[in-house]
Design a protein around this motif. Sequence first.
Motif, PDB file in Angstrom:
ATOM      1  N   VAL A  71       0.871  -1.173   0.000  1.00  0.00           N
ATOM      2  CA  VAL A  71       0.000   0.000   0.000  1.00  0.00           C
ATOM      3  C   VAL A  71       0.908   1.223   0.000  1.00  0.00           C
ATOM      4  O   VAL A  71       1.530   1.555   1.009  1.00  0.00           O
ATOM      5  CB  VAL A  71      -0.961   0.021   1.203  1.00  0.00           C
ATOM      6  CG1 VAL A  71      -1.808   1.282   1.176  1.00  0.00           C
ATOM      7  CG2 VAL A  71      -1.854  -1.210   1.198  1.00  0.00           C
ATOM      8  N   ALA A  72       1.024   1.845  -1.173  1.00  0.00           N
ATOM      9  CA  ALA A  72       1.874   3.023  -1.328  1.00  0.00           C
ATOM     10  C   ALA A  72       1.160   4.245  -0.762  1.00  0.00           C
ATOM     11  O   ALA A  72      -0.063   4.354  -0.844  1.00  0.00           O
ATOM     12  CB  ALA A  72       2.207   3.238  -2.794  1.00  0.00           C
ATOM     13  N   HIS A  73       1.953   5.145  -0.197  1.00  0.00           N
ATOM     14  CA  HIS A  73       1.417   6.389   0.338  1.00  0.00           C
ATOM     15  C   HIS A  73       2.295   7.510  -0.167  1.00  0.00           C
ATOM     16  O   HIS A  73       3.516   7.389  -0.195  1.00  0.00           O
ATOM     17  CB  HIS A  73       1.425   6.355   1.873  1.00  0.00           C
ATOM     18  CG  HIS A  73       0.905   7.616   2.486  1.00  0.00           C
ATOM     19  ND1 HIS A  73       1.719   8.489   3.161  1.00  0.00           N
ATOM     20  CD2 HIS A  73      -0.329   8.160   2.513  1.00  0.00           C
ATOM     21  CE1 HIS A  73       0.995   9.511   3.596  1.00  0.00           C
ATOM     22  NE2 HIS A  73      -0.253   9.328   3.209  1.00  0.00           N
ATOM     23  N   GLY A  74       1.672   8.578  -0.600  1.00  0.00           N
ATOM     24  CA  GLY A  74       2.425   9.720  -1.102  1.00  0.00           C
ATOM     25  C   GLY A  74       1.564  10.963  -1.089  1.00  0.00           C
ATOM     26  O   GLY A  74       0.461  10.961  -0.526  1.00  0.00           O
ATOM     27  N   PRO A  75       2.038  12.011  -1.727  1.00  0.00           N
ATOM     28  CA  PRO A  75       1.295  13.279  -1.735  1.00  0.00           C
ATOM     29  C   PRO A  75      -0.104  13.161  -2.347  1.00  0.00           C
ATOM     30  O   PRO A  75      -0.987  13.944  -2.021  1.00  0.00           O
ATOM     31  CB  PRO A  75       2.164  14.202  -2.591  1.00  0.00           C
ATOM     32  CG  PRO A  75       3.512  13.585  -2.606  1.00  0.00           C
ATOM     33  CD  PRO A  75       3.316  12.112  -2.418  1.00  0.00           C
ATOM     34  N   ILE A 130       7.594  -1.755  -8.538  1.00  0.00           N
ATOM     35  CA  ILE A 130       8.778  -1.451  -7.734  1.00  0.00           C
ATOM     36  C   ILE A 130       9.050   0.052  -7.694  1.00  0.00           C
ATOM     37  O   ILE A 130       9.416   0.598  -6.651  1.00  0.00           O
ATOM     38  CB  ILE A 130      10.009  -2.215  -8.274  1.00  0.00           C
ATOM     39  CG1 ILE A 130       9.780  -3.730  -8.212  1.00  0.00           C
ATOM     40  CG2 ILE A 130      11.274  -1.832  -7.529  1.00  0.00           C
ATOM     41  CD1 ILE A 130       9.478  -4.269  -6.835  1.00  0.00           C
ATOM     42  N   GLY A 131       8.861   0.754  -8.807  1.00  0.00           N
ATOM     43  CA  GLY A 131       9.087   2.201  -8.839  1.00  0.00           C
ATOM     44  C   GLY A 131       8.160   2.945  -7.899  1.00  0.00           C
ATOM     45  O   GLY A 131       8.584   3.874  -7.198  1.00  0.00           O
ATOM     46  N   GLU A 132       6.886   2.546  -7.865  1.00  0.00           N
ATOM     47  CA  GLU A 132       5.932   3.192  -6.958  1.00  0.00           C
ATOM     48  C   GLU A 132       6.255   2.883  -5.506  1.00  0.00           C
ATOM     49  O   GLU A 132       6.120   3.750  -4.632  1.00  0.00           O
ATOM     50  CB  GLU A 132       4.510   2.754  -7.294  1.00  0.00           C
ATOM     51  CG  GLU A 132       4.007   3.301  -8.609  1.00  0.00           C
ATOM     52  CD  GLU A 132       2.633   2.810  -8.982  1.00  0.00           C
ATOM     53  OE1 GLU A 132       1.956   3.535  -9.730  1.00  0.00           O
ATOM     54  OE2 GLU A 132       2.224   1.710  -8.537  1.00  0.00           O
ATOM     55  N   ILE A 133       6.701   1.660  -5.249  1.00  0.00           N
ATOM     56  CA  ILE A 133       7.071   1.298  -3.883  1.00  0.00           C
ATOM     57  C   ILE A 133       8.289   2.097  -3.440  1.00  0.00           C
ATOM     58  O   ILE A 133       8.330   2.635  -2.328  1.00  0.00           O
ATOM     59  CB  ILE A 133       7.303  -0.223  -3.756  1.00  0.00           C
ATOM     60  CG1 ILE A 133       5.991  -0.971  -4.020  1.00  0.00           C
ATOM     61  CG2 ILE A 133       7.870  -0.579  -2.386  1.00  0.00           C
ATOM     62  CD1 ILE A 133       6.137  -2.466  -4.173  1.00  0.00           C
ATOM     63  N   LYS A 134       9.289   2.230  -4.318  1.00  0.00           N
ATOM     64  CA  LYS A 134      10.482   3.018  -3.987  1.00  0.00           C
ATOM     65  C   LYS A 134      10.115   4.477  -3.732  1.00  0.00           C
ATOM     66  O   LYS A 134      10.646   5.097  -2.802  1.00  0.00           O
ATOM     67  CB  LYS A 134      11.513   2.925  -5.113  1.00  0.00           C
ATOM     68  CG  LYS A 134      12.239   1.610  -5.159  1.00  0.00           C
ATOM     69  CD  LYS A 134      13.265   1.608  -6.283  1.00  0.00           C
ATOM     70  CE  LYS A 134      14.053   0.312  -6.327  1.00  0.00           C
ATOM     71  NZ  LYS A 134      15.063   0.317  -7.404  1.00  0.00           N
ATOM     72  N   ALA A 135       9.224   5.037  -4.547  1.00  0.00           N
ATOM     73  CA  ALA A 135       8.795   6.422  -4.342  1.00  0.00           C
ATOM     74  C   ALA A 135       8.080   6.578  -3.006  1.00  0.00           C
ATOM     75  O   ALA A 135       8.284   7.564  -2.289  1.00  0.00           O
ATOM     76  CB  ALA A 135       7.892   6.865  -5.490  1.00  0.00           C
ATOM     77  N   SER A 136       7.265   5.593  -2.641  1.00  0.00           N
ATOM     78  CA  SER A 136       6.554   5.633  -1.363  1.00  0.00           C
ATOM     79  C   SER A 136       7.538   5.577  -0.191  1.00  0.00           C
ATOM     80  O   SER A 136       7.397   6.309   0.786  1.00  0.00           O
ATOM     81  CB  SER A 136       5.562   4.472  -1.283  1.00  0.00           C
ATOM     82  OG  SER A 136       4.866   4.494  -0.066  1.00  0.00           O
ATOM     83  N   VAL A 137       8.539   4.729  -0.312  1.00  0.00           N
ATOM     84  CA  VAL A 137       9.545   4.606   0.740  1.00  0.00           C
ATOM     85  C   VAL A 137      10.366   5.891   0.851  1.00  0.00           C
ATOM     86  O   VAL A 137      10.704   6.340   1.954  1.00  0.00           O
ATOM     87  CB  VAL A 137      10.438   3.368   0.488  1.00  0.00           C
ATOM     88  CG1 VAL A 137      11.616   3.334   1.431  1.00  0.00           C
ATOM     89  CG2 VAL A 137       9.611   2.102   0.614  1.00  0.00           C
ATOM     90  N   ALA A 138      10.663   6.521  -0.291  1.00  0.00           N
ATOM     91  CA  ALA A 138      11.385   7.799  -0.272  1.00  0.00           C
ATOM     92  C   ALA A 138      10.558   8.866   0.431  1.00  0.00           C
ATOM     93  O   ALA A 138      11.097   9.688   1.193  1.00  0.00           O
ATOM     94  CB  ALA A 138      11.730   8.234  -1.694  1.00  0.00           C
TER      95      ALA A 138
END
Length: 107
Positions: free
Chosen positions: A55-59, A68-76
């Motif tokens: 479950v990705a979270h972001g702005p 994987i790209g969305e997960i990395k962005a969420s972790v960042a």
Amino acid sequence: MDEIILQAIGSDWSTRAQIIKRLRDSGNRMNERSFRYWVEDWNQRYCDQEVDIYVAHGPNGYKVTQDIGEIKASVADLKCRAMDMLKKYSETRKALGRRLQTPLFEE
């Protein structure tokens, strides 16, 4: 229950309010705090390799993903928020020390 929540989150970005409304519309009475805890627990299960969906979270809100790209962005984003909180913690401790005219206090 997990499937209902994952379905309410969806694979497109949704705000927490939109997700909670979808859950309530489907008869689930989960509040925002419970939702945040559920996401934390679910993503820990991802880290423990029990589930394949993150479950990705972001702005833009939340979304379920295996990308994987969305997960990395969420972790960042998590790292950035953690650093902001650590900075606020440090600034407040220093301000309190100045107000009390004492060295930094013990925890």
